[in-house]
Scaffold this motif. Structure first.
Motif, PDB file in Angstrom:
ATOM      1  N   GLY A 136     -17.779  11.226  49.321  1.00 48.19           N
ATOM      2  CA  GLY A 136     -17.765  10.769  48.077  1.00 48.19           C
ATOM      3  C   GLY A 136     -18.637   9.925  47.069  1.00 48.19           C
ATOM      4  O   GLY A 136     -19.078  10.392  46.209  1.00 48.19           O
ATOM      5  N   VAL A 137     -19.099   8.718  48.016  1.00 46.38           N
ATOM      6  CA  VAL A 137     -19.965   8.009  47.561  1.00 46.38           C
ATOM      7  C   VAL A 137     -21.259   8.575  47.252  1.00 46.38           C
ATOM      8  O   VAL A 137     -22.045   8.443  46.237  1.00 46.38           O
ATOM      9  CB  VAL A 137     -20.371   6.715  48.484  1.00 46.38           C
ATOM     10  CG1 VAL A 137     -21.492   5.865  48.224  1.00 46.38           C
ATOM     11  CG2 VAL A 137     -19.153   6.070  48.539  1.00 46.38           C
ATOM     12  N   MET A 138     -21.775   9.262  48.485  1.00 47.76           N
ATOM     13  CA  MET A 138     -23.350  10.089  48.128  1.00 47.76           C
ATOM     14  C   MET A 138     -23.152  11.365  47.339  1.00 47.76           C
ATOM     15  O   MET A 138     -24.335  11.405  46.606  1.00 47.76           O
ATOM     16  CB  MET A 138     -23.583  10.718  49.723  1.00 47.76           C
ATOM     17  CG  MET A 138     -23.698   9.570  50.625  1.00 47.76           C
ATOM     18  SD  MET A 138     -23.903   9.929  52.481  1.00 47.76           S
ATOM     19  CE  MET A 138     -24.269   8.518  53.030  1.00 47.76           C
ATOM     20  N   LEU A 139     -21.989  12.097  47.172  1.00 42.19           N
ATOM     21  CA  LEU A 139     -22.118  13.118  46.263  1.00 42.19           C
ATOM     22  C   LEU A 139     -22.328  12.938  44.871  1.00 42.19           C
ATOM     23  O   LEU A 139     -23.087  13.467  43.918  1.00 42.19           O
ATOM     24  CB  LEU A 139     -20.664  13.836  46.410  1.00 42.19           C
ATOM     25  CG  LEU A 139     -20.742  15.152  45.379  1.00 42.19           C
ATOM     26  CD1 LEU A 139     -21.676  16.203  46.118  1.00 42.19           C
ATOM     27  CD2 LEU A 139     -19.249  15.900  45.583  1.00 42.19           C
ATOM     28  N   ILE A 140     -21.497  11.805  44.419  1.00 49.36           N
ATOM     29  CA  ILE A 140     -21.536  11.266  42.920  1.00 49.36           C
ATOM     30  C   ILE A 140     -22.974  10.687  42.775  1.00 49.36           C
ATOM     31  O   ILE A 140     -23.443  10.752  41.661  1.00 49.36           O
ATOM     32  CB  ILE A 140     -20.359  10.426  42.520  1.00 49.36           C
ATOM     33  CG1 ILE A 140     -20.459  10.238  40.946  1.00 49.36           C
ATOM     34  CG2 ILE A 140     -20.742   8.793  43.011  1.00 49.36           C
ATOM     35  CD1 ILE A 140     -19.088   9.518  40.510  1.00 49.36           C
ATOM     36  N   ALA A 141     -23.568  10.069  43.709  1.00 47.84           N
ATOM     37  CA  ALA A 141     -24.839   9.470  43.624  1.00 47.84           C
ATOM     38  C   ALA A 141     -25.822  10.409  43.442  1.00 47.84           C
ATOM     39  O   ALA A 141     -26.891  10.525  42.670  1.00 47.84           O
ATOM     40  CB  ALA A 141     -25.300   8.381  44.716  1.00 47.84           C
ATOM     41  N   TYR A 142     -25.845  11.414  44.377  1.00 45.76           N
ATOM     42  CA  TYR A 142     -26.738  12.632  44.370  1.00 45.76           C
ATOM     43  C   TYR A 142     -26.704  13.508  43.142  1.00 45.76           C
ATOM     44  O   TYR A 142     -27.547  13.782  42.659  1.00 45.76           O
ATOM     45  CB  TYR A 142     -26.332  13.479  45.670  1.00 45.76           C
ATOM     46  CG  TYR A 142     -27.390  14.711  46.041  1.00 45.76           C
ATOM     47  CD1 TYR A 142     -28.602  14.549  46.314  1.00 45.76           C
ATOM     48  CD2 TYR A 142     -26.781  15.867  45.598  1.00 45.76           C
ATOM     49  CE1 TYR A 142     -29.273  15.531  46.710  1.00 45.76           C
ATOM     50  CE2 TYR A 142     -27.454  17.021  46.017  1.00 45.76           C
ATOM     51  CZ  TYR A 142     -28.862  16.895  46.221  1.00 45.76           C
ATOM     52  OH  TYR A 142     -29.566  17.950  46.649  1.00 45.76           O
ATOM     53  N   GLY A 143     -25.537  13.834  42.761  1.00 45.61           N
ATOM     54  CA  GLY A 143     -25.297  14.417  41.446  1.00 45.61           C
ATOM     55  C   GLY A 143     -26.006  13.816  40.252  1.00 45.61           C
ATOM     56  O   GLY A 143     -26.572  14.487  39.597  1.00 45.61           O
ATOM     57  N   SER A 144     -26.023  12.655  40.222  1.00 48.69           N
ATOM     58  CA  SER A 144     -26.508  11.682  39.279  1.00 48.69           C
ATOM     59  C   SER A 144     -27.866  11.903  39.095  1.00 48.69           C
ATOM     60  O   SER A 144     -28.420  12.173  37.988  1.00 48.69           O
ATOM     61  CB  SER A 144     -26.028  10.290  39.135  1.00 48.69           C
ATOM     62  OG  SER A 144     -26.591   9.486  38.104  1.00 48.69           O
ATOM     63  N   TRP A 145     -28.678  11.874  40.198  1.00 48.94           N
ATOM     64  CA  TRP A 145     -29.843  11.751  40.461  1.00 48.94           C
ATOM     65  C   TRP A 145     -30.489  13.274  40.016  1.00 48.94           C
ATOM     66  O   TRP A 145     -31.388  13.201  39.493  1.00 48.94           O
ATOM     67  CB  TRP A 145     -30.263  11.183  41.770  1.00 48.94           C
ATOM     68  CG  TRP A 145     -31.704  11.414  42.326  1.00 48.94           C
ATOM     69  CD1 TRP A 145     -32.455  12.246  42.672  1.00 48.94           C
ATOM     70  CD2 TRP A 145     -32.757  10.050  41.686  1.00 48.94           C
ATOM     71  NE1 TRP A 145     -33.710  11.946  42.839  1.00 48.94           N
ATOM     72  CE2 TRP A 145     -34.027  10.590  42.120  1.00 48.94           C
ATOM     73  CE3 TRP A 145     -32.424   9.015  41.085  1.00 48.94           C
ATOM     74  CZ2 TRP A 145     -35.042   9.908  41.764  1.00 48.94           C
ATOM     75  CZ3 TRP A 145     -33.752   8.392  40.876  1.00 48.94           C
ATOM     76  CH2 TRP A 145     -34.741   8.596  41.350  1.00 48.94           C
ATOM     77  N   VAL A 146     -29.999  13.969  40.505  1.00 54.16           N
ATOM     78  CA  VAL A 146     -30.584  15.474  40.187  1.00 54.16           C
ATOM     79  C   VAL A 146     -30.442  15.847  38.992  1.00 54.16           C
ATOM     80  O   VAL A 146     -31.151  16.533  38.202  1.00 54.16           O
ATOM     81  CB  VAL A 146     -29.835  16.395  41.243  1.00 54.16           C
ATOM     82  CG1 VAL A 146     -30.126  17.955  40.952  1.00 54.16           C
ATOM     83  CG2 VAL A 146     -30.062  16.306  42.892  1.00 54.16           C
ATOM     84  N   ILE A 147     -29.283  15.692  38.433  1.00 56.15           N
ATOM     85  CA  ILE A 147     -28.775  16.068  37.055  1.00 56.15           C
ATOM     86  C   ILE A 147     -29.643  15.616  35.792  1.00 56.15           C
ATOM     87  O   ILE A 147     -30.221  15.771  35.023  1.00 56.15           O
ATOM     88  CB  ILE A 147     -27.305  15.803  36.575  1.00 56.15           C
ATOM     89  CG1 ILE A 147     -26.366  16.905  37.443  1.00 56.15           C
ATOM     90  CG2 ILE A 147     -27.193  16.368  35.272  1.00 56.15           C
ATOM     91  CD1 ILE A 147     -25.102  16.702  37.458  1.00 56.15           C
ATOM     92  N   ASN A 148     -29.887  14.109  36.039  1.00 55.27           N
ATOM     93  CA  ASN A 148     -30.539  13.185  35.272  1.00 55.27           C
ATOM     94  C   ASN A 148     -32.257  13.479  35.353  1.00 55.27           C
ATOM     95  O   ASN A 148     -32.877  13.226  34.459  1.00 55.27           O
ATOM     96  CB  ASN A 148     -30.011  11.810  35.454  1.00 55.27           C
ATOM     97  CG  ASN A 148     -28.764  11.690  34.707  1.00 55.27           C
ATOM     98  OD1 ASN A 148     -28.555  11.769  33.704  1.00 55.27           O
ATOM     99  ND2 ASN A 148     -27.959  11.001  35.619  1.00 55.27           N
TER     100      ASN A 148
END
Length: 239
Positions: A136-148
């Motif tokens: 959960g922690v890594m998915l939301i961090a990863y998604g933010s980095w990639v999308i932005n």
């Protein structure tokens, strides 16, 4: 029993998402800037997003941009990424003691999502950390980095050409911004940065090494020299 385990995993995953929101918010401006600088460096939006998808390492990606701008080859970019992220060996070993027993495949998946920020959130959680929480922690961090990253590139594409060219200076400003807070906390960082800069300049100006290899060699040598000096100083204090 199995349903209980599934429910527990889902609860841990949701908890991880909530715990990772602060990381996602913190990544937003850095990822936007990376995407924008990737555009000014000459990367397409697909290349910039793919770098974030496959590498997911902020400092290493910024260094890669400077190496790409300097015309460095793939081998030196990969080597510098390895050097910058070598601390992940220690972080992974430490996190392995914190995590619940899991299969190697799942460990490999959440090891990919390991960053300074995700490590801090997971490592400081009370008790053992579940795989669901880590995901959960890594998915939301990863998604933010990639999308932005993608959004930053698209924003950069809409800027006038003279602003895009001027933004290349922001890459060096970003490195200074990352260095200053650490230098304030520990004088050793000042010695490391100063010695590395001097060695890098020596290697490049004398033609001993090209830009990419000069960065790697200067980083390694400065780390060895500063640590050795620290050991000698402690040893002298014991005599």
């Amino acid at each position: 029993m199995q349903m209980s385990a599934v429910a527990e995993s889902k609860a841990g995953f949701k908890e991880g998402l909530r715990a990772g929101i602060s990381i996602a918010v913190g990544y937003l401006p850095v990822a936007l800037t990376f995407g924008l600088l990737a555009k000014t460096t000459g990367l397409t939006v697909i290349e910039a997003v793919l770098m974030s998808v496959l590498v997911f390492a902020g400092a290493a990606q910024y260094i890669s941009l400077s190496l790409i701008a300097g015309g460095a080859g793939a081998a030196i970019i990969i080597f510098n990424t390895f050097i910058v992220n070598i601390r992940h060996f220690l972080m992974s070993a430490s996190l392995n003691e914190k995590m619940e027993p899991e299969t190697r495949l799942k460990k490999a998946v959440y090891a990919f999502g390991l960053t300074d920020e995700t490590f801090t959130v997971i490592a400081t959680k009370e008790g053992k950390s579940t795989t669901g929480f880590a995901f959960g922690v890594m998915l939301i961090a990863y998604g933010s980095w990639v999308i932005n990253t993608g959004i930053g590139h698209l924003i950069g594409a809409s800027l006038p050409s003279f602003l895009q060219q001027a933004m290349s200076i922001a890459l060096y400003a970003m490195f200074i911004g990352l260095l200053v807070p650490s230098a304030k906390k520990d004088l050793k960082v000042v010695y490391l940065a100063g010695l590395a800069a001097a060695l890098n300049s020596l290697f490049v100006l004398t033609g001993l090494l090209n830009t990419g290899w000069a960065i790697a060699a200067a980083s390694l040598l400065s780390a060895v020299v500063v640590e050795a000096a620290g050991w000698l100083r402690k040893g002298a204090g014991l005599l």
